[in-house]
Design an enzyme around this catalytic site. Structure first.
Site, PDB file in Angstrom:
ATOM      1  CG  ASP A  79       1.974 -42.549  17.492  1.00 36.19           C
ATOM      2  OD1 ASP A  79       2.058 -42.684  16.261  1.00 36.19           O
ATOM      3  OD2 ASP A  79       2.379 -43.405  18.296  1.00 36.19           O
ATOM      4  CG  ASP A  81       6.651 -40.729  16.183  1.00 36.03           C
ATOM      5  OD1 ASP A  81       6.080 -40.339  17.211  1.00 36.03           O
ATOM      6  OD2 ASP A  81       6.742 -41.940  15.865  1.00 36.03           O
ATOM      7  CG  ASP A 166      11.145 -49.912  10.684  1.00 39.23           C
ATOM      8  OD1 ASP A 166      10.804 -48.975   9.931  1.00 39.23           O
ATOM      9  OD2 ASP A 166      10.480 -50.249  11.678  1.00 39.23           O
TER      10      ASP A 166
END
Length: 599
Positions: A79, A81, A166
């Site tokens: 995907d 983002d 992260d």
């Protein structure tokens, strides 16, 4: 195939290593188009449309996250983002095919057919938290007493947003204006060296979102990365925080761990990082107690087969996956980690229900997966009975194929008889006549044993039923008999005629007159119903009638029942028993009840 014994020994012998958090450069390192392999031809056309429209509308637009990391490693992203300086409301005004989601983080989803592009606004850096760990920054950020972020909708710049990511390999920004990559934390070098490193203080970042520990295990298994010592050190100490995470979110993370083509490596990392006891306690206890058992070998074979199906673009289901993962725990609950299954299916049912029930407290497995998994497990006992036509009926069961595949895994792991699995394989490939011959040519002793077990089950059921008190079966309601319907129709007609006579005696407007006629007719119908019920079937019955001979005659003979029912009705609906039977509404005292209420 890895060994559970060596894995647990290496985990226990390894000492936790402490490392300092990496320092970030003040300015980003910009990699020009000639210095990286990321090409627009490998980016989704829908993501390019969003990037270009944000740019044309005066906003910044960057491709971020795992998509840039995968493109750097020559892996096709799953995907795409996008991060931007436009607020969610601005994104919704820019794209008509957009909707806003999220409570913890506000996100914008831009839909292009079946593809969804997730657009997030740059988030602000961390600020000081209130002493009570409550809400700060005008109620846009909420943190619980353990440091976990509950809500965070403070928007900032790209320089602040990078510190909210992260891992360093996920903090890369692909700029659509000049096709360059902006790197603030050394993520490009970590991606090339396959090192997984947390941004900031690892313990603090894990407390903010404990699921990051599972993400670390997933990325290490998926990308074949090595955890940085400072990133790995606090995981064993903070793994308990997963116990307070929502079970639905842990279910989603488990599917990402096990159904992405690297299930075997993911389980290895979960054991190595001591996360499995907080995700699947019974499975971890069973594997640690008997790492070389048949149940442990079945888990290895099942995860290998799952990875092969994912790589071959075949379908996979959580039903079969969780049956494989929970099988060692079920065998341990039965007291036979190497098999065989007990002769009594009830023991297997009780053990599986206990294991599945405890697992549902940690991972919210939906019923559309847990119920078929229970059927799959219980069908394993039916494979043992191969005599009679009941074995042929098993082939028509909707869960037969999944249960048969599970039987093959049991036979390959050594827990089931390979001859049993081969017999069912031959049965499926045989013709109808050959199938009938196969089940009828079974040894006589096997058929006698099956008959005895069925008889014992019947005796057990009879004994249980005999010990219970007798059950009173309720009669089924029927339509009223013809005579009852005729009497009620006559009573209703008499009530309507009486109502019309009263309305002529007391002139009133048309609407009020119609209402009065309807109200009196309804009261007459209610009285007729109750009179028939009381006369034919005694007091305490409702207005539902059962077929009864002579009910009309009984109702006609007992006119006092109608008076008693009418007098017991609420004054708000029937002001007097006389009015319920058709008396004039202006009378203040009850009228005399005629001997026949149907006149």
């Amino acid at each position: 195939m890895f060994s559970f014994t060596k894995l647990f020994r290496s985990r226990d012998a390894k000492a936790a290593a402490a490392a300092e958090a990496p320092a970030a450069p003040p300015q980003p390192t910009i990699y020009a188009r000639a210095d990286h392999p990321v090409s627009r031809s490998n980016i989704s056309p829908a993501a390019l449309k969003v990037l270009y429209r944000l740019k044309d509308s005066g906003y910044q637009g960057f491709l971020v996250g795992g998509a840039v990391r995968d493109l750097l490693l020559n892996v096709q992203p799953k995907d795409f983002d996008i991060a931007t300086d436009a607020h969610p409301d601005d994104v919704r005004r820019t794209f008509r095919n957009c909707r806003l989601i999220g409570r913890r983080f506000h996100l914008a989803h831009v839909r292009f057919g079946h593809e969804i592009i997730e657009v997030a606004t740059f988030r602000a850096a961390h600020t000081e938290i209130d002493e009570d760990h409550g809400v700060d920054e005008v109620e846009h950020r909420a943190i619980d007493e353990h440091g976990r972020i509950l809500r965070d909708n403070l928007y900032g710049t790209i320089e602040e947003d990078v510190w909210r990511r992260d891992f360093t390999a996920n903090a890369l920004y692909y700029n659509i204006e000049d096709y360059s990559i902006w790197d603030y934390v050394g993520g490009v070098e970590d991606a090339r060296n396959r090192i997984l490193r947390l941004i900031g203080d690892p313990a603090t970042r894990y407390r903010e979102d404990p699921v990051r520990m599972l993400r670390a295990a997933r990325f290490a298994a998926k990308l074949n990365f090595t955890l940085h010592p400072g990133t790995e050190a606090p995981i064993g100490e903070l793994a308990y925080m997963l116990d307070r995470m929502p079970a639905a979110r842990l279910f989603d993370e488990t599917l990402k761990l096990m159904l992405s083509g690297h299930a075997e490596a993911s389980l290895e990392w979960l054991i190595r990082l001591e996360l499995l006891p907080h995700l699947m306690p019974d499975v971890a206890a069973a594997l640690e107690a008997a790492p070389e058992s048949a149940g442990a070998r079945l888990v290895q074979l099942g995860l290998e087969g799952t990875d092969d199906r994912v790589h071959d673009d075949k379908s996979v289901t959580p039903t079969f996956l969780f049956a494989v993962l929970l099988w060692p725990a079920i065998l341990r609950a039965l007291g036979t980690p190497d098999g065989p299954l007990p002769d009594d299916p009830q023991r297997l049912l009780d053990a599986s229900d206990k294991v599945i029930g405890r697992q549902l407290q940690r991972i919210a497995l939906p019923k559309r997966f847990s119920l078929p998994m229970r059927e799959l497990v219980m069908l394993q006992t039916r494979f043992e009975r191969r005599s009679g036509r009941r074995a042929l009926r098993l082939l028509e069961h909707p869960r037969f194929r999944a249960a048969y595949d599970f039987l093959l895994l049991r036979a390959e792991s050594g827990e089931a008889d390979p001859e049993l699995a081969q017999w069912w394989t031959d049965l499926q490939e045989a013709s109808d006549d050959d199938r009938l011959a196969m089940v009828e040519n079974r040894p006589v002793s096997e058929r006698v044993e099956a008959t005895k077990s069925a008889a014992s089950r019947r005796r057990r059921v009879r004994g249980d039923v005999a010990s219970l008190p007798p059950v009173r079966h309720r009669r089924r309601d029927r339509r009223p008999c013809a005579s009852t319907r005729r009497v009620f129709a006559a009573a209703l007609g008499a009530g309507v005629r009486r109502a019309r006579q009263q309305s002529r005696a007391t002139p009133a407007p048309g609407r009020t007159r119609a209402r009065s006629i309807g109200r009196i007719a309804r009261n007459a119908a209610h009285a007729a119903f109750f009179s028939l019920s009381l006369a034919s079937h005694g007091t305490g019955r409702t207005t539902r009638f059962r077929q009864c001979r002579g009910c009309a005659a009984d109702a006609t003979r007992t006119s006092d029942a109608a008076a008693r029912v009418a007098s017991a009705r609420s004054p708000a609906r029937t002001r007097s028993p006389g009015r319920a039977l058709g008396a004039a509404p202006h009378r203040s005292r009850p009228a005399r009840v005629r001997s026949n209420p149907l006149q």
